[in-house]
Design a protein around this motif. Structure first.
Motif, PDB file in Angstrom:
ATOM      1  N   LEU A   1       0.865  -1.177   0.000  1.00 47.79           N
ATOM      2  CA  LEU A   1       0.000   0.000   0.000  1.00 47.79           C
ATOM      3  C   LEU A   1       0.900   1.226   0.000  1.00 47.79           C
ATOM      4  CD1 LEU A   1      -2.759   1.440   0.330  1.00 47.79           C
ATOM      5  CD2 LEU A   1      -2.481   1.163   2.816  1.00 47.79           C
ATOM      6  N   ILE A   2       0.895   1.963  -1.114  1.00 46.55           N
ATOM      7  CA  ILE A   2       1.696   3.179  -1.221  1.00 46.55           C
ATOM      8  C   ILE A   2       0.830   4.360  -0.817  1.00 46.55           C
ATOM      9  CG2 ILE A   2       2.972   4.683  -2.785  1.00 46.55           C
ATOM     10  CD1 ILE A   2       3.679   2.223  -4.443  1.00 46.55           C
ATOM     11  N   ALA A   3       1.220   5.019   0.264  1.00 44.55           N
ATOM     12  CA  ALA A   3       0.446   6.145   0.803  1.00 44.55           C
ATOM     13  C   ALA A   3       1.420   7.238   1.239  1.00 44.55           C
ATOM     14  CB  ALA A   3      -0.433   5.692   1.964  1.00 44.55           C
ATOM     15  N   PRO A   4       1.896   8.064   0.307  1.00 41.99           N
ATOM     16  CA  PRO A   4       2.889   9.090   0.655  1.00 41.99           C
ATOM     17  C   PRO A   4       2.351  10.077   1.686  1.00 41.99           C
ATOM     18  CG  PRO A   4       2.727   8.808  -1.731  1.00 41.99           C
ATOM     19  CD  PRO A   4       1.580   8.060  -1.125  1.00 41.99           C
ATOM     20  N   VAL A   5       3.221  10.465   2.615  1.00 38.75           N
ATOM     21  CA  VAL A   5       2.853  11.471   3.612  1.00 38.75           C
ATOM     22  C   VAL A   5       3.492  12.821   3.303  1.00 38.75           C
ATOM     23  CG1 VAL A   5       2.401   9.826   5.457  1.00 38.75           C
ATOM     24  CG2 VAL A   5       4.729  10.715   5.126  1.00 38.75           C
ATOM     25  N   MET A   6       4.287  12.868   2.223  1.00 36.67           N
ATOM     26  CA  MET A   6       4.795  14.161   1.776  1.00 36.67           C
ATOM     27  C   MET A   6       5.179  14.087   0.309  1.00 36.67           C
ATOM     28  SD  MET A   6       8.500  14.426   3.670  1.00 36.67           S
ATOM     29  CE  MET A   6       9.661  13.057   3.681  1.00 36.67           C
ATOM     30  N   THR A   7       5.170  15.250  -0.321  1.00 36.86           N
ATOM     31  CA  THR A   7       5.644  15.386  -1.684  1.00 36.86           C
ATOM     32  C   THR A   7       6.862  16.310  -1.672  1.00 36.86           C
ATOM     33  OG1 THR A   7       4.173  17.260  -2.100  1.00 36.86           O
ATOM     34  CG2 THR A   7       3.334  15.060  -2.634  1.00 36.86           C
ATOM     35  N   ILE A   8       7.694  16.177  -2.686  1.00 37.17           N
ATOM     36  CA  ILE A   8       8.934  16.938  -2.758  1.00 37.17           C
ATOM     37  C   ILE A   8       8.921  17.803  -4.007  1.00 37.17           C
ATOM     38  CG2 ILE A   8      11.447  16.769  -2.995  1.00 37.17           C
ATOM     39  CD1 ILE A   8      11.303  14.203  -1.350  1.00 37.17           C
ATOM     40  N   SER A   9       9.287  19.057  -3.851  1.00 39.13           N
ATOM     41  CA  SER A   9       9.380  19.963  -4.992  1.00 39.13           C
ATOM     42  C   SER A   9      10.680  20.745  -4.910  1.00 39.13           C
ATOM     43  CB  SER A   9       8.189  20.925  -5.019  1.00 39.13           C
ATOM     44  OG  SER A   9       8.210  21.785  -3.897  1.00 39.13           O
ATOM     45  N   LEU A  10      11.231  21.072  -6.071  1.00 41.88           N
ATOM     46  CA  LEU A  10      12.447  21.864  -6.122  1.00 41.88           C
ATOM     47  C   LEU A  10      12.140  23.324  -5.812  1.00 41.88           C
ATOM     48  CD1 LEU A  10      14.332  20.537  -9.270  1.00 41.88           C
ATOM     49  CD2 LEU A  10      14.942  20.166  -6.876  1.00 41.88           C
ATOM     50  N   CYS A  11      13.058  23.968  -5.140  1.00 43.49           N
ATOM     51  CA  CYS A  11      12.973  25.410  -4.926  1.00 43.49           C
ATOM     52  C   CYS A  11      13.568  26.114  -6.148  1.00 43.49           C
ATOM     53  CB  CYS A  11      13.752  25.802  -3.667  1.00 43.49           C
ATOM     54  SG  CYS A  11      13.119  25.047  -2.156  1.00 43.49           S
ATOM     55  N   PRO A  12      13.267  27.384  -6.330  1.00 50.25           N
ATOM     56  CA  PRO A  12      13.931  28.126  -7.406  1.00 50.25           C
ATOM     57  C   PRO A  12      15.443  28.015  -7.258  1.00 50.25           C
ATOM     58  CG  PRO A  12      12.136  29.404  -6.487  1.00 50.25           C
ATOM     59  CD  PRO A  12      12.294  28.211  -5.599  1.00 50.25           C
ATOM     60  N   LEU A  13      16.110  27.666  -8.341  1.00 49.49           N
ATOM     61  CA  LEU A  13      17.524  27.336  -8.267  1.00 49.49           C
ATOM     62  C   LEU A  13      18.381  28.472  -8.816  1.00 49.49           C
ATOM     63  CD1 LEU A  13      17.400  23.604  -9.435  1.00 49.49           C
ATOM     64  CD2 LEU A  13      17.413  24.507  -7.106  1.00 49.49           C
ATOM     65  N   ALA A  14      19.279  28.962  -8.000  1.00 49.73           N
ATOM     66  CA  ALA A  14      20.273  29.932  -8.433  1.00 49.73           C
ATOM     67  C   ALA A  14      21.563  29.174  -8.745  1.00 49.73           C
ATOM     68  CB  ALA A  14      20.511  30.961  -7.330  1.00 49.73           C
ATOM     69  N   PRO A  15      22.435  29.734  -9.582  1.00 47.70           N
ATOM     70  CA  PRO A  15      23.705  29.048  -9.881  1.00 47.70           C
ATOM     71  C   PRO A  15      24.490  28.758  -8.608  1.00 47.70           C
ATOM     72  CG  PRO A  15      23.360  30.902 -11.368  1.00 47.70           C
ATOM     73  CD  PRO A  15      22.292  30.998 -10.314  1.00 47.70           C
ATOM     74  N   LEU A  16      25.087  27.577  -8.562  1.00 46.09           N
ATOM     75  CA  LEU A  16      25.910  27.196  -7.414  1.00 46.09           C
ATOM     76  C   LEU A  16      27.317  27.768  -7.587  1.00 46.09           C
ATOM     77  CD1 LEU A  16      24.896  23.422  -7.133  1.00 46.09           C
ATOM     78  CD2 LEU A  16      23.893  25.380  -5.936  1.00 46.09           C
ATOM     79  N   PRO A  17      27.948  28.181  -6.519  1.00 48.43           N
ATOM     80  CA  PRO A  17      29.319  28.708  -6.645  1.00 48.43           C
ATOM     81  C   PRO A  17      30.254  27.653  -7.234  1.00 48.43           C
ATOM     82  CG  PRO A  17      28.711  28.358  -4.339  1.00 48.43           C
ATOM     83  CD  PRO A  17      27.471  28.207  -5.131  1.00 48.43           C
ATOM     84  N   ALA A  18      30.988  28.039  -8.256  1.00 41.88           N
ATOM     85  CA  ALA A  18      31.796  27.082  -9.011  1.00 41.88           C
ATOM     86  C   ALA A  18      32.890  26.449  -8.177  1.00 41.88           C
ATOM     87  CB  ALA A  18      32.397  27.773 -10.235  1.00 41.88           C
ATOM     88  N   GLU A  19      33.385  27.184  -7.173  1.00 47.85           N
ATOM     89  CA  GLU A  19      34.522  26.675  -6.405  1.00 47.85           C
ATOM     90  C   GLU A  19      34.116  25.703  -5.304  1.00 47.85           C
ATOM     91  OE1 GLU A  19      33.042  30.349  -4.284  1.00 47.85           O
ATOM     92  OE2 GLU A  19      33.263  29.632  -6.351  1.00 47.85           O
TER      93      GLU A  19
END
Length: 227
Positions: free
Chosen positions: A28-46
């Motif tokens: 029985l699959i009954a999720p108790v949460m969903t996951i969503s991405l936040c607005p993504l800014a570029p990650l520091p390259a270093e």
């Protein structure tokens, strides 16, 4: 057997169970949460990245990065995406020990969820390492379906594998009164401590890894079949 993970992860976990074990339960699959991405800014390259959940992987982007991982499955996906895995640990505490020993010179950036536990970044700072946190995904609580709640209230035997403290707490708050036997298997001591629902038997996987959880579930199914 109730799987409260998001549906894609629940199905993936079920696919790891041996057919003989899976044939003895009704999933029985009954999720108790969903996951969503936040607005993504570029990650520091270093920065070298710390990933403690596969939910953060879409935030890494296509450019090759150096990544410190929790979980072999997450590390495998990091490699498959063309990134370099600096090290893999079974849990955040073990990864913290690795980082304090390795003492990377690059700044560290933990790609986390909005709801996180522990003080990984703060502890790294205290150890003299440069570390920061970037929230890249959110975990939204959701109600299990009425049909699922009805099944939980009536099934004579229930197996509940729990994979995170947050999902354990969210599910416990929604569990209806149960007349039958409830067997709970927690991925870690932290997950076990978050469970406040019914449990005639409460077990913890020997190590917080997917294979150990699978084996614990298979053993639980076999014990119920034998009994």
């Amino acid at each position: 057997m109730l799987i409260s993970r998001p549906a894609d992860r629940a199905r993936r976990f079920l696919s790891t169970l041996p057919p003989a074990a899976l044939a003895q339960v009704t999933p029985l699959i009954a999720p108790v949460m969903t996951i969503s991405l936040c607005p993504l800014a570029p990650l520091p390259a270093e920065a070298e990245l710390i990933v403690t959940s596969e939910a953060a992987l879409p935030a890494i982007g296509p450019a090759p990065r150096r990544v410190w991982c929790v979980g072999a499955q997450t590390a495998g996906k990091v490699r498959a995406a063309g990134h370099t895995v600096c090290a893999t640990a079974p849990d955040a505490a073990a990864l913290l020990d690795l980082l304090r020993t390795a003492r990377p010179s690059a700044p560290l950036l933990h790609l986390s969820g909005r709801h996180h536990r522990g003080a990984l970044v703060e502890t790294l700072d205290q150890a003299g390492l440069t570390a920061a946190r970037r929230v890249v995904y959110d975990q939204h609580p959701c109600d299990i379906a009425d049909a699922a709640r009805q099944v939980l209230a009536t099934t004579p035997r229930l197996i509940v594998p729990l994979f995170s403290p947050r999902s354990a707490a969210l599910l416990a708050a929604q569990m209806p009164p149960r007349p039958g036997v409830t067997q709970v298997i927690a991925l870690s001591d932290e997950v076990r401590a978050a469970w406040t629902g019914p449990a005639d038997r409460l077990l913890t996987a020997p190590v917080p890894q997917a294979d150990a959880m699978r084996d614990a579930v298979v053993d639980c199914i076999a014990a119920g079949s034998a009994g």
